[in-house]
Design a protein around this motif. Sequence first.
Motif, PDB file in Angstrom:
ATOM      1  N   CYS A 179       1.177   9.460   1.634  1.00  0.00           N
ATOM      2  CA  CYS A 179      -0.146   8.816   1.697  1.00  0.00           C
ATOM      3  C   CYS A 179      -1.265   9.852   1.702  1.00  0.00           C
ATOM      4  O   CYS A 179      -2.341   9.610   1.122  1.00  0.00           O
ATOM      5  CB  CYS A 179      -0.230   7.931   2.937  1.00  0.00           C
ATOM      6  SG  CYS A 179       0.886   6.503   2.917  1.00  0.00           S
ATOM      7  N   TRP A 180      -1.041  11.009   2.328  1.00  0.00           N
ATOM      8  CA  TRP A 180      -2.061  12.054   2.352  1.00  0.00           C
ATOM      9  C   TRP A 180      -2.268  12.645   0.966  1.00  0.00           C
ATOM     10  O   TRP A 180      -3.399  12.845   0.520  1.00  0.00           O
ATOM     11  CB  TRP A 180      -1.653  13.139   3.347  1.00  0.00           C
ATOM     12  CG  TRP A 180      -2.663  14.241   3.468  1.00  0.00           C
ATOM     13  CD1 TRP A 180      -3.980  14.126   3.835  1.00  0.00           C
ATOM     14  CD2 TRP A 180      -2.437  15.631   3.205  1.00  0.00           C
ATOM     15  NE1 TRP A 180      -4.592  15.360   3.821  1.00  0.00           N
ATOM     16  CE2 TRP A 180      -3.665  16.299   3.443  1.00  0.00           C
ATOM     17  CE3 TRP A 180      -1.324  16.362   2.813  1.00  0.00           C
ATOM     18  CZ2 TRP A 180      -3.791  17.670   3.287  1.00  0.00           C
ATOM     19  CZ3 TRP A 180      -1.459  17.740   2.658  1.00  0.00           C
ATOM     20  CH2 TRP A 180      -2.687  18.375   2.898  1.00  0.00           C
ATOM     21  N   GLN A 193       1.368   6.661  -6.915  1.00  0.00           N
ATOM     22  CA  GLN A 193       0.279   7.569  -7.257  1.00  0.00           C
ATOM     23  C   GLN A 193       0.676   9.037  -7.127  1.00  0.00           C
ATOM     24  O   GLN A 193       0.020   9.901  -7.717  1.00  0.00           O
ATOM     25  CB  GLN A 193      -0.934   7.279  -6.376  1.00  0.00           C
ATOM     26  CG  GLN A 193      -1.599   5.942  -6.678  1.00  0.00           C
ATOM     27  CD  GLN A 193      -2.745   5.636  -5.730  1.00  0.00           C
ATOM     28  OE1 GLN A 193      -2.861   6.242  -4.660  1.00  0.00           O
ATOM     29  NE2 GLN A 193      -3.593   4.692  -6.108  1.00  0.00           N
ATOM     30  N   THR A 194       1.698   9.320  -6.367  1.00  0.00           N
ATOM     31  CA  THR A 194       2.135  10.707  -6.189  1.00  0.00           C
ATOM     32  C   THR A 194       3.354  11.050  -7.045  1.00  0.00           C
ATOM     33  O   THR A 194       3.872  12.179  -6.963  1.00  0.00           O
ATOM     34  CB  THR A 194       2.468  10.973  -4.713  1.00  0.00           C
ATOM     35  OG1 THR A 194       3.432  10.005  -4.263  1.00  0.00           O
ATOM     36  CG2 THR A 194       1.224  10.868  -3.857  1.00  0.00           C
ATOM     37  N   SER A 217      -5.805  12.204  -7.938  1.00  0.00           N
ATOM     38  CA  SER A 217      -4.356  12.161  -7.746  1.00  0.00           C
ATOM     39  C   SER A 217      -3.647  11.502  -8.917  1.00  0.00           C
ATOM     40  O   SER A 217      -2.474  11.788  -9.176  1.00  0.00           O
ATOM     41  CB  SER A 217      -4.020  11.416  -6.450  1.00  0.00           C
ATOM     42  OG  SER A 217      -4.495  10.076  -6.507  1.00  0.00           O
ATOM     43  N   ASP A 248       0.827  -1.211   0.000  1.00  0.00           N
ATOM     44  CA  ASP A 248       0.000   0.000   0.000  1.00  0.00           C
ATOM     45  C   ASP A 248       0.864   1.266   0.000  1.00  0.00           C
ATOM     46  O   ASP A 248       0.517   2.266  -0.636  1.00  0.00           O
ATOM     47  CB  ASP A 248      -0.924   0.002   1.219  1.00  0.00           C
ATOM     48  CG  ASP A 248      -1.961  -1.115   1.149  1.00  0.00           C
ATOM     49  OD1 ASP A 248      -2.288  -1.537   0.018  1.00  0.00           O
ATOM     50  OD2 ASP A 248      -2.420  -1.572   2.210  1.00  0.00           O
ATOM     51  N   LYS A 299       2.228   1.731  -3.447  1.00  0.00           N
ATOM     52  CA  LYS A 299       1.172   2.250  -4.314  1.00  0.00           C
ATOM     53  C   LYS A 299       0.987   3.748  -4.114  1.00  0.00           C
ATOM     54  O   LYS A 299       0.784   4.506  -5.077  1.00  0.00           O
ATOM     55  CB  LYS A 299      -0.132   1.503  -4.035  1.00  0.00           C
ATOM     56  CG  LYS A 299      -1.280   1.901  -4.933  1.00  0.00           C
ATOM     57  CD  LYS A 299      -2.527   1.089  -4.620  1.00  0.00           C
ATOM     58  CE  LYS A 299      -3.686   1.489  -5.519  1.00  0.00           C
ATOM     59  NZ  LYS A 299      -4.919   0.715  -5.198  1.00  0.00           N
ATOM     60  N   ALA A 300       1.078   4.209  -2.859  1.00  0.00           N
ATOM     61  CA  ALA A 300       0.937   5.640  -2.581  1.00  0.00           C
ATOM     62  C   ALA A 300       2.086   6.427  -3.204  1.00  0.00           C
ATOM     63  O   ALA A 300       1.872   7.510  -3.775  1.00  0.00           O
ATOM     64  CB  ALA A 300       0.887   5.874  -1.069  1.00  0.00           C
ATOM     65  N   ALA A 341      -1.656  11.133  -1.823  1.00  0.00           N
ATOM     66  CA  ALA A 341      -2.247  10.092  -2.669  1.00  0.00           C
ATOM     67  C   ALA A 341      -3.759  10.017  -2.518  1.00  0.00           C
ATOM     68  O   ALA A 341      -4.451   9.526  -3.427  1.00  0.00           O
ATOM     69  CB  ALA A 341      -1.623   8.740  -2.347  1.00  0.00           C
ATOM     70  N   LYS A 342      -4.289  10.489  -1.388  1.00  0.00           N
ATOM     71  CA  LYS A 342      -5.734  10.451  -1.152  1.00  0.00           C
ATOM     72  C   LYS A 342      -6.450  11.671  -1.711  1.00  0.00           C
ATOM     73  O   LYS A 342      -7.687  11.738  -1.626  1.00  0.00           O
ATOM     74  CB  LYS A 342      -6.006  10.329   0.350  1.00  0.00           C
ATOM     75  CG  LYS A 342      -5.542   9.015   0.949  1.00  0.00           C
ATOM     76  CD  LYS A 342      -5.815   8.962   2.446  1.00  0.00           C
ATOM     77  CE  LYS A 342      -5.321   7.657   3.049  1.00  0.00           C
ATOM     78  NZ  LYS A 342      -5.544   7.600   4.514  1.00  0.00           N
ATOM     79  N   TRP A 343      -5.727  12.627  -2.252  1.00  0.00           N
ATOM     80  CA  TRP A 343      -6.376  13.795  -2.841  1.00  0.00           C
ATOM     81  C   TRP A 343      -7.206  13.375  -4.053  1.00  0.00           C
ATOM     82  O   TRP A 343      -6.884  12.394  -4.734  1.00  0.00           O
ATOM     83  CB  TRP A 343      -5.337  14.811  -3.275  1.00  0.00           C
ATOM     84  CG  TRP A 343      -4.632  15.494  -2.139  1.00  0.00           C
ATOM     85  CD1 TRP A 343      -4.785  15.250  -0.808  1.00  0.00           C
ATOM     86  CD2 TRP A 343      -3.653  16.525  -2.241  1.00  0.00           C
ATOM     87  NE1 TRP A 343      -3.967  16.052  -0.065  1.00  0.00           N
ATOM     88  CE2 TRP A 343      -3.257  16.859  -0.919  1.00  0.00           C
ATOM     89  CE3 TRP A 343      -3.071  17.206  -3.303  1.00  0.00           C
ATOM     90  CZ2 TRP A 343      -2.303  17.835  -0.653  1.00  0.00           C
ATOM     91  CZ3 TRP A 343      -2.127  18.193  -3.044  1.00  0.00           C
ATOM     92  CH2 TRP A 343      -1.748  18.501  -1.730  1.00  0.00           C
ATOM     93  N   PRO A 344      -8.272  14.100  -4.326  1.00  0.00           N
ATOM     94  CA  PRO A 344      -9.083  13.748  -5.510  1.00  0.00           C
ATOM     95  C   PRO A 344      -8.296  13.924  -6.795  1.00  0.00           C
ATOM     96  O   PRO A 344      -7.497  14.860  -6.934  1.00  0.00           O
ATOM     97  CB  PRO A 344     -10.268  14.725  -5.428  1.00  0.00           C
ATOM     98  CG  PRO A 344      -9.789  15.854  -4.567  1.00  0.00           C
ATOM     99  CD  PRO A 344      -8.828  15.244  -3.591  1.00  0.00           C
TER     100      PRO A 344
END
Length: 664
Positions: A463-464, A248-249, A471, A241, A244-245, A466-469
């Motif tokens: 991780c924060w 994604q960033t 991303s 995980d 993955k973060a 990566a949680k943005w809309p």
Amino acid sequence: MLSAVAFPLFRLLLVYISGVLIAICCPIEPFHAVMLLIALKMLYLVTWIGFKAARLLSKWPHIIGLLVIFLVGYSNLVLQIAPYQKLLTWTNQPIEGYTASIQKVYHSLSCKALITHIKANSGWHKHPASIQLFFSKKSGYKPQKGDTLLISGTPTRIVPSKNRELPPPYASFYHPSMHRHVLKQIDRDFIYLQPVCKNRQWVRVIREWCSQIFEKQLQDTTARGVVAALLWGEKDGLNPDLQKAYAQTGTIHVLAISGLHVTMLYLIMKTIFRFVFSRIGYWILPELLSLLFIWLYAGLCDFTPPIVRATIMITMARLGLLMGRGSNSYNGLIVSAFGLLLWNPLLLFNCGFQLSYSATLGILYLQPFIHRLTTLKNYWLQKIWTATTLSIAAQLSTLPLILFYFKQFPLYFIIANWLVIPAIFAILMLSLALLVGSHLPIVGTLLGFILNKLIVATNGWVCWVAKWPMSTLSCCAVNGRSACLLYVVLLTTSLFLQYKQLIYPVTISICTLFYSIDQLQLILSKQKQCKMICCNHHQLSFTLKDGIETLGCNRPLSKSSPLRHYAGGTIASWYKKMILTIDKIPIDWHRWHGAKLDIDYLLIDEKLLSDMDIILKVCNIKTLVIYTKEVRPFYYHPAIKTLSLAVIWLQPGAKKVFSWPKNL
């Protein structure tokens, strides 16, 4: 602009790569390729000596020399893939044994290994292939990376022959673990071979020593995994995980050993050596010791292509300045690429090799143009702008490859890298300081505490973000042709901004037209495909798609739905494919005496592996998907030993997509 005139090695590299690509399309026998190369070399020597003796100027020696370089690339690849073309088929001819070198350890009882040689009736043969090895607890052996084993017997095939449509050597690239072998007793099923050459033992000793210090000072397992990934590229301790973060960033590059890490370590060691030798007066000694250190570090990281590329470039640049001859970054880049491809031409098709050199070329070529777009007078704002342009140039130059390999693109990579790259630099400095000061009780504890908190804060930031809309942009997958067209558009755009000639906008328009046509064909082909998407969210869930309709197994079912629930789970008939999930074994299956059900995809929980005998009595299975509960559940189960089918282990949070044409 890169020029074959300004950089002769660039011309040689292009000719060499052309030979490699032609060898992929039109291979010949290795003997014929080598003989042709020798004949052309002799012709080149004769022509060169003749023209030099007659004092004549001619282009023929240069043309023949380029043909020699072309044939070097061609014959090198042919010789590299020759062992694959002579592979013995294990399903048709049993073997007596083989030697394997462990490449990756999943946990204490399973690993991935590389077979080097096999022994058949005709003797020993070179046979490069991958295999999964499983060890019994009674054997008392714990696999370690780098161990070499002599194994008796024939492995079990896990991919049926009809699914292996790719010819050698490419089948093993797409199916990296086609065989498995269970080893129960040491000295009977396998023997541990003591390494004859101990040149690489120092790598294991250093890694074990560092791991012991970090395990003592860092309580968080994630922090230890991040430090191991940053220092020597070992990612086994990283949470999927978390990886993955980072992906994604757009910061996943900091977890892969690359030129960024080599440059950081070089600057750190150069500063240390300058401080130590400042009173001696030997100003050249810190440079030489720093270069020696990064070469030792490259050996510690197994001489991976990104590390070798950065080490060669730094070495050439620093030695050129020390000798008063200056340096050229392009020459260093080309020399490192040429050297690596001479050693192994198959690296040309390696994702890491392509991303590393594309990013470096983008930084060298695109970053100056982007940096000149604005000028900031404030010192710190100028530094932030420089770091931002480096990130933009690297992302632009790797954009087609990222879309091709990963099918997504991070949108917040600039914001994420603003804090991640300085944090990684601080983590590297603290890690080295912890290794040096670990024997001091108070200092070691304090450094470990600070390092642990810094890693936790960095991971939390990633991780924060990566949680943005939005991303990631995940609806922009491209194929090989589209990736090449994107590179042509990128190159011609930069050339137009530099030279302002009409030919470049025309080229961009033509490439854009072909790209649009290619994407339209891709969309139409997807509409002709139907998919089953399996997701492991701690339950047997899957989704059916055909380009128009989307059906989820957990949604309420209508009368016209192809999905039906039964006592043991869900059954679906989707475009001539039968899909079956089993949560529990139905009672009537224990007394089953009817005909077997033909199931194309069977989805089960790992707890039902003990009931495989009952399942096989009811079903003829083509593909088995096992939903696991552990992150790395690569263990062996006797119930699936003799099954000639594709077995897919779906880990928690993982996704697997199956597709087939509608008109099957």
